[in-house]
Design a protein around this motif. Structure first.
Motif, PDB file in Angstrom:
ATOM      1  N   PHE A  97      35.125  52.457  44.182  1.00 46.54           N
ATOM      2  CA  PHE A  97      34.720  53.120  42.946  1.00 46.54           C
ATOM      3  C   PHE A  97      35.931  53.395  42.058  1.00 46.54           C
ATOM      4  CE2 PHE A  97      33.629  56.815  40.362  1.00 46.54           C
ATOM      5  CZ  PHE A  97      32.411  56.434  39.830  1.00 46.54           C
ATOM      6  N   ASP A  98      37.029  53.864  42.669  1.00 47.09           N
ATOM      7  CA  ASP A  98      38.240  54.156  41.896  1.00 47.09           C
ATOM      8  C   ASP A  98      38.820  52.885  41.278  1.00 47.09           C
ATOM      9  OD1 ASP A  98      38.094  56.841  42.415  1.00 47.09           O
ATOM     10  OD2 ASP A  98      39.411  56.760  44.159  1.00 47.09           O
ATOM     11  N   ILE A 136      31.764  39.833  33.470  1.00 44.11           N
ATOM     12  CA  ILE A 136      30.607  40.253  34.266  1.00 44.11           C
ATOM     13  C   ILE A 136      30.920  41.548  35.011  1.00 44.11           C
ATOM     14  CG2 ILE A 136      29.144  39.644  36.239  1.00 44.11           C
ATOM     15  CD1 ILE A 136      29.468  36.694  35.342  1.00 44.11           C
ATOM     16  N   LEU A 137      32.114  41.595  35.621  1.00 42.35           N
ATOM     17  CA  LEU A 137      32.483  42.800  36.370  1.00 42.35           C
ATOM     18  C   LEU A 137      32.563  44.013  35.454  1.00 42.35           C
ATOM     19  CD1 LEU A 137      33.383  44.237  38.934  1.00 42.35           C
ATOM     20  CD2 LEU A 137      35.748  43.614  38.364  1.00 42.35           C
ATOM     21  N   TYR A 138      33.097  43.848  34.235  1.00 40.44           N
ATOM     22  CA  TYR A 138      33.219  44.978  33.327  1.00 40.44           C
ATOM     23  C   TYR A 138      31.839  45.551  32.979  1.00 40.44           C
ATOM     24  CZ  TYR A 138      34.139  47.771  29.202  1.00 40.44           C
ATOM     25  OH  TYR A 138      34.182  48.802  28.309  1.00 40.44           O
ATOM     26  N   ARG A 139      30.880  44.659  32.697  1.00 42.40           N
ATOM     27  CA  ARG A 139      29.528  45.133  32.370  1.00 42.40           C
ATOM     28  C   ARG A 139      28.935  45.926  33.535  1.00 42.40           C
ATOM     29  NH1 ARG A 139      28.727  39.874  30.373  1.00 42.40           N
ATOM     30  NH2 ARG A 139      27.300  39.399  32.083  1.00 42.40           N
ATOM     31  N   HIS A 140      29.087  45.385  34.762  1.00 42.20           N
ATOM     32  CA  HIS A 140      28.517  46.072  35.913  1.00 42.20           C
ATOM     33  C   HIS A 140      29.279  47.359  36.231  1.00 42.20           C
ATOM     34  CE1 HIS A 140      25.381  43.297  37.314  1.00 42.20           C
ATOM     35  NE2 HIS A 140      26.143  42.333  36.816  1.00 42.20           N
ATOM     36  N   ALA A 141      30.600  47.335  36.026  1.00 40.03           N
ATOM     37  CA  ALA A 141      31.390  48.549  36.261  1.00 40.03           C
ATOM     38  C   ALA A 141      30.936  49.667  35.339  1.00 40.03           C
ATOM     39  CB  ALA A 141      32.878  48.251  36.056  1.00 40.03           C
ATOM     40  N   LYS A 142      30.653  49.335  34.063  1.00 36.43           N
ATOM     41  CA  LYS A 142      30.175  50.355  33.132  1.00 36.43           C
ATOM     42  C   LYS A 142      28.826  50.920  33.571  1.00 36.43           C
ATOM     43  CE  LYS A 142      31.651  51.597  29.737  1.00 36.43           C
ATOM     44  NZ  LYS A 142      32.484  52.803  29.478  1.00 36.43           N
ATOM     45  N   LEU A 202      29.569  53.258  36.510  1.00 33.11           N
ATOM     46  CA  LEU A 202      30.206  54.497  36.068  1.00 33.11           C
ATOM     47  C   LEU A 202      29.227  55.386  35.301  1.00 33.11           C
ATOM     48  CD1 LEU A 202      33.623  52.983  34.927  1.00 33.11           C
ATOM     49  CD2 LEU A 202      33.212  54.388  36.968  1.00 33.11           C
ATOM     50  N   ASP A 203      28.373  54.752  34.483  1.00 36.69           N
ATOM     51  CA  ASP A 203      27.349  55.521  33.771  1.00 36.69           C
ATOM     52  C   ASP A 203      26.355  56.138  34.752  1.00 36.69           C
ATOM     53  OD1 ASP A 203      28.458  54.961  31.344  1.00 36.69           O
ATOM     54  OD2 ASP A 203      27.065  53.361  30.816  1.00 36.69           O
ATOM     55  N   ALA A 204      25.975  55.361  35.780  1.00 38.70           N
ATOM     56  CA  ALA A 204      25.038  55.871  36.780  1.00 38.70           C
ATOM     57  C   ALA A 204      25.652  57.061  37.526  1.00 38.70           C
ATOM     58  CB  ALA A 204      24.660  54.766  37.763  1.00 38.70           C
ATOM     59  N   TRP A 205      26.948  56.981  37.789  1.00 34.15           N
ATOM     60  CA  TRP A 205      27.630  58.091  38.457  1.00 34.15           C
ATOM     61  C   TRP A 205      27.611  59.338  37.565  1.00 34.15           C
ATOM     62  CZ3 TRP A 205      29.121  59.641  43.022  1.00 34.15           C
ATOM     63  CH2 TRP A 205      30.052  60.681  43.140  1.00 34.15           C
TER      64      TRP A 205
END
Length: 300
Positions: free
Chosen positions: A2-3, A62-68, A71-74
């Motif tokens: 996550f970090d 792709i990773l950036y979209r999923h990371a956002k 992070l938003d879900a968190w």
């Protein structure tokens, strides 16, 4: 993991390993090593050198979209479980169409930051349609645009009023009379904002109500920014309709405002968010702050 995702999102948004390292008070090599570790975990290349900076590979996008999303879900999770000790710091990424982004938001964000000095901003400016797509793609927290986007994925909330006024260069033939009308305008060269802008959408919708469309006008130039429209009009390429917010301080610089009989062109600016999705706490605070700043309500 996550970090690593949070660090990766920061690197992408700042476009600088050095800036991220300084903000986190770690070394630049430490950031680089973390990015390499993330690539090794995923087994793909995420970044590649481009000039003095870097760009994202397809996998990196792709990773950036999923990371956002993650992070938003968190952030949603923290909000739902009732974390009352909100830390008002971090970065808010706002999207905006040209008029609110260039002429309105800077002053409001400066006032908001006086309340929360540990908050920073990233402001992305484009036409209304482009910015709406960035909201859907989680590339910005929320946006301020000059058109309504109430869709399956987006919701709009009215912010404030805008008026589009007719301007021409001071030596333009239209300036020889105190007012004009739509029929007279049809024969004169016209400068227009690009397709996708809320500015243009408002003008086209107003024409439809009068049984007209852009094919009835002599459009000689389409421009991608308000400043480009002003400079084109000032140069004598044609007249145009411009937001009063872009000229409200008397900075017409050789441009003359002309009254158009029976044609009052108004629109709204709207705060745009993802439907049924909560904002991170600091973005929510900024959103609510902007929503309460409605100068047109004060003057009415």
């Amino acid at each position: 993991m996550f970090d690593l995702l949070r660090l990766y999102a920061q690197v992408v948004e700042e476009q600088s390993f050095t800036v991220v390292a300084r903000k986190l008070e770690i070394s630049q090599p430490a950031v680089s090593n973390q990015m390499r570790a993330l690539e090794e975990k995923l087994g793909v290349k995420l970044l590649y050198r481009k000039g003095k900076g870097f760009a994202l590979t397809q996998e990196g996008e792709i990773l950036y979209r999923h990371a956002k999303h993650i992070l938003d879900a968190w952030a949603d999770l923290i909000q739902e479980i009732g974390n009352s000790e909100r830390v008002m710091s971090g970065k808010i990424h706002i999207g905006a169409s040209h008029i609110p982004g260039e002429y309105l938001l800077p002053a409001y964000l400066a006032s908001f930051r006086q309340l929360y000095p540990d908050i920073t901003f990233k402001l992305t400016i484009g036409d209304s349609l482009e910015i709406a797509e960035k909201v859907v793609a989680h590339e910005v927290d929320f946006a301020v645009v000059g058109a309504v986007f109430d869709t399956e994925k987006l919701t709009s909330e009215y912010w404030l009023k805008d008026e589009l006024v007719l301007l021409a260069a001071k030596d333009h033939p239209l300036c020889s009379e105190p007012s004009t009308n739509l029929r007279a305008l049809q024969a004169c060269p016209m400068v227009l904002r690009e397709s996708g802008s809320g500015h243009r959408r408002a003008f086209e919708e107003a024409l439809v109500k009068r049984g007209l469309d852009l094919n009835d006008f002599n459009v000689v130039l389409e421009v991608g920014s308000t400043e480009g429209v002003k400079n084109s009009v000032r140069s004598g390429l044609g007249y145009s309709f411009l937001s009063r917010h872009a000229i409200e301080h008397g900075e017409k610089f050789g441009l003359v405002e002309i009254t158009v009989a029976d044609f009052k062109l108004e629109r709204g600016f709207y705060l745009l968010t993802r439907r049924n999705k909560s904002l991170p706490s600091i973005a929510e605070e900024c959103y609510r702050y902007l929503l309460n700043q409605k100068p047109d309500q004060i003057s009415e």
